[in-house]
Design a protein around this motif. Structure first.
Motif, mmCIF file in Angstrom:
data_model
loop_
_atom_site.group_PDB
_atom_site.id
_atom_site.type_symbol
_atom_site.label_atom_id
_atom_site.label_comp_id
_atom_site.label_asym_id
_atom_site.label_seq_id
_atom_site.Cartn_x
_atom_site.Cartn_y
_atom_site.Cartn_z
ATOM 1 N N ALA A 28 55.627 37.245 36.085
ATOM 2 C CA ALA A 28 55.168 37.904 37.301
ATOM 3 C C ALA A 28 55.956 39.192 37.499
ATOM 4 N N PRO A 29 55.405 40.159 38.242
ATOM 5 C CA PRO A 29 56.148 41.381 38.556
ATOM 6 C C PRO A 29 57.418 41.051 39.328
ATOM 7 N N SER A 30 58.424 41.900 39.151
ATOM 8 C CA SER A 30 59.745 41.600 39.709
ATOM 9 C C SER A 30 59.728 41.446 41.224
ATOM 10 N N ASP A 31 59.153 42.405 41.927
ATOM 11 C CA ASP A 31 59.180 42.359 43.387
ATOM 12 C C ASP A 31 58.324 41.211 43.913
ATOM 13 N N PHE A 32 57.082 41.140 43.473
ATOM 14 C CA PHE A 32 56.191 40.067 43.907
ATOM 15 C C PHE A 32 56.780 38.705 43.537
ATOM 16 N N ASP A 63 52.186 30.984 29.452
ATOM 17 C CA ASP A 63 50.760 30.677 29.336
ATOM 18 C C ASP A 63 49.911 31.657 30.132
ATOM 19 N N ILE A 64 50.445 32.090 31.275
ATOM 20 C CA ILE A 64 49.701 32.998 32.141
ATOM 21 C C ILE A 64 50.630 34.079 32.663
ATOM 22 N N ALA A 65 50.030 35.170 33.120
ATOM 23 C CA ALA A 65 50.805 36.262 33.709
ATOM 24 C C ALA A 65 50.093 36.744 34.964
ATOM 25 N N LEU A 66 50.868 37.049 35.985
ATOM 26 C CA LEU A 66 50.345 37.694 37.184
ATOM 27 C C LEU A 66 50.657 39.175 37.063
ATOM 28 N N ARG A 67 49.629 40.006 37.181
ATOM 29 C CA ARG A 67 49.829 41.439 36.996
ATOM 30 C C ARG A 67 48.967 42.226 37.968
ATOM 31 N N TYR A 68 49.534 43.352 38.428
ATOM 32 C CA TYR A 68 48.777 44.292 39.237
ATOM 33 C C TYR A 68 47.949 45.192 38.335
ATOM 34 N N GLY A 69 46.790 45.600 38.844
ATOM 35 C CA GLY A 69 45.937 46.511 38.101
ATOM 36 C C GLY A 69 45.008 45.788 37.150
ATOM 37 N N ALA A 117 40.865 37.567 32.568
ATOM 38 C CA ALA A 117 41.431 38.022 33.836
ATOM 39 C C ALA A 117 40.709 37.338 34.990
ATOM 40 N N LEU A 118 41.463 36.597 35.795
ATOM 41 C CA LEU A 118 40.910 35.920 36.967
ATOM 42 C C LEU A 118 41.442 36.611 38.214
ATOM 43 N N PRO A 119 40.571 37.117 39.081
ATOM 44 C CA PRO A 119 41.035 37.840 40.271
ATOM 45 C C PRO A 119 41.749 36.923 41.258
ATOM 46 N N ILE A 120 42.868 37.398 41.760
ATOM 47 C CA ILE A 120 43.620 36.692 42.797
ATOM 48 C C ILE A 120 43.471 37.417 44.131
ATOM 49 N N CYS A 121 43.667 38.729 44.112
ATOM 50 C CA CYS A 121 43.554 39.524 45.339
ATOM 51 C C CYS A 121 42.985 40.893 44.954
ATOM 52 N N SER A 122 41.671 40.996 44.928
ATOM 53 C CA SER A 122 41.007 42.207 44.451
ATOM 54 C C SER A 122 41.157 43.379 45.408
ATOM 55 N N ASP A 123 41.356 43.124 46.694
ATOM 56 C CA ASP A 123 41.392 44.191 47.703
ATOM 57 C C ASP A 123 42.789 44.704 47.999
ATOM 58 N N THR A 181 45.276 48.171 43.988
ATOM 59 C CA THR A 181 46.252 47.461 43.159
ATOM 60 C C THR A 181 45.859 45.990 43.105
ATOM 61 N N PRO A 182 44.744 45.684 42.443
ATOM 62 C CA PRO A 182 44.307 44.282 42.403
ATOM 63 C C PRO A 182 45.302 43.407 41.665
ATOM 64 N N LEU A 183 45.475 42.199 42.173
ATOM 65 C CA LEU A 183 46.345 41.222 41.511
ATOM 66 C C LEU A 183 45.468 40.258 40.732
ATOM 67 N N ASN A 184 45.768 40.121 39.441
ATOM 68 C CA ASN A 184 44.990 39.248 38.566
ATOM 69 C C ASN A 184 45.885 38.226 37.889
ATOM 70 N N LEU A 185 45.273 37.123 37.543
ATOM 71 C CA LEU A 185 45.939 36.114 36.715
ATOM 72 C C LEU A 185 45.373 36.253 35.303
ATOM 73 N N LEU A 186 46.251 36.467 34.333
ATOM 74 C CA LEU A 186 45.828 36.726 32.965
ATOM 75 C C LEU A 186 46.224 35.580 32.045
ATOM 76 N N CYS A 187 45.367 35.280 31.089
ATOM 77 C CA CYS A 187 45.689 34.315 30.044
ATOM 78 C C CYS A 187 44.918 34.698 28.790
ATOM 79 N N THR A 188 45.286 34.113 27.662
ATOM 80 C CA THR A 188 44.634 34.467 26.409
ATOM 81 C C THR A 188 43.348 33.693 26.181
ATOM 82 N N HIS A 189 43.223 32.523 26.832
ATOM 83 C CA HIS A 189 42.041 31.685 26.608
ATOM 84 C C HIS A 189 41.843 30.782 27.816
ATOM 85 N N ARG A 190 40.593 30.498 28.142
ATOM 86 C CA ARG A 190 40.303 29.643 29.296
ATOM 87 C C ARG A 190 40.804 28.214 29.115
ATOM 88 N N ALA A 191 41.085 27.825 27.878
ATOM 89 C CA ALA A 191 41.622 26.486 27.642
ATOM 90 C C ALA A 191 42.992 26.314 28.290
#
Length: 306
Positions: free
Chosen positions: A98-102, A140-146, A155-161, A267-277
């Protein structure tokens, strides 16, 4: 092979002293109940119940077998209960970056809440503002802005707005005044975030459909977004930060929103992973929690911009 519903019928009939009463209890027709008992006796090769038109009693073989039937049914029910409980419990290792501040100031208490509800869950958290290499790092997953640059990632949206906002501590504004237009940011000490070799010194805003880009400067640069937030809290300059990172500070009065009528960069927040599994139960629970908490944090920003 013996059927559990046949065993249940036999045990209930023995307890009630009536095959028809057992059938009613189990919501069976008399014919089905009679066939079930005959099937059980045929499989065991003995007569379990002595029946007449008016009475029913256990045979000697039935007396000996009913205790075993009760134990077997109780064991199966306990196994079902344990299995259901195990399915309700979430265990395993949740590995994420996850990003340092968040991560430090927003995500940590939410992870504590998740582990409090699911004590068998282990969390392995990596913090940093550089994009995690999900194909190489032990996450397994990463939280990233943008929006993700790698199109192969899920990429699964967490906070698109979510957007960037201008903010400063009341102490800074008391000393240096409050900018009334974006052009006046050039007169202020702006706290700059640096990712790699790139310094984010061009701040963009949207007003009534028009985009404004302002080149800003200041005496402090850092590649850790949490440090930029800390500088802002210390009252040494103006920050241009993700709303999610500073929402708690703004709502508590530690930071003040500036020019809230302008829309900062998305600055949308997304959850990223390499595969839906990789989207197992722990990740799904985390995603649901994040979406709910981020939506609650976003509500005051939406209200302030209207």
């Amino acid at each position: 092979m013996l059927r559990t519903d046949d065993l249940q019928l036999f045990v209930r009939a023995a307890e009630l002293g009536s095959l028809s009463a057992a059938a009613r209890l189990l919501d069976l027709s008399p014919a089905v109940a009679s066939a079930a008992l005959k099937r059980l006796e045929a499989q065991l090769g003995v007569r379990l119940l002595a029946r007449s038109t008016r009475s029913l009693r256990l045979t000697a073989e039935g007396e000996g077998y009913v205790a075993h039937a009760r134990v077997a049914l109780a064991s199966l029910e306990e196994g079902r209960r344990v299995l259901a409980q195990g399915q309700a419990q979430v265990s395993g290792v949740l590995q994420l970056s996850a990003p340092s501040d968040f991560g430090r100031n927003v995500l940590l208490p939410w992870l504590d809440e998740l582990q409090g509800e699911h004590p068998l869950l282990t969390v392995r958290l990596l913090l940093g503002d550089r994009n995690a290499d999900l194909f190489r790092q032990p996450v397994d997953i990463a939280l990233r802005y943008g929006n993700p640059e790698d199109s192969s990632l899920v990429a699964l949206p967490i906070c698109s707005d979510n957007r960037r906002v201008l903010c400063a501590a009341p102490a800074y504004l008391a000393r240096h005044g409050r900018p009334g237009r974006v052009e006046q940011l050039a007169e202020h000490n702006c706290l700059l975030y640096q990712l790699g070799e790139r310094v984010h010194d061009q701040w963009r805003f949207t007003d009534a459909g028009s985009t404004h880009t302002v080149l800003v400067g200041g005496d402090r640069f850092c590649d850790d977004a949490d440090v930029v937030r800390r500088w802002a809290l210390a009252g040494v300059g103006i920050a241009y930060k993700s709303w999610l990172d500073v929402a708690a500070d703004v709502l508590a009065g530690r930071l003040t929103l500036l020019l809230p009528e302008l829309l900062g960069e998305p600055t949308p927040l997304n959850l990223l992973c390499t595969h839906r599994a990789q989207l197992g139960k722990p990740v799904q629970l985390l995603r649901d929690l994040l979406k709910a908490r981020c939506a609650a944090l976003l509500a005051p920003l939406k209200a302030a911009s209207h």
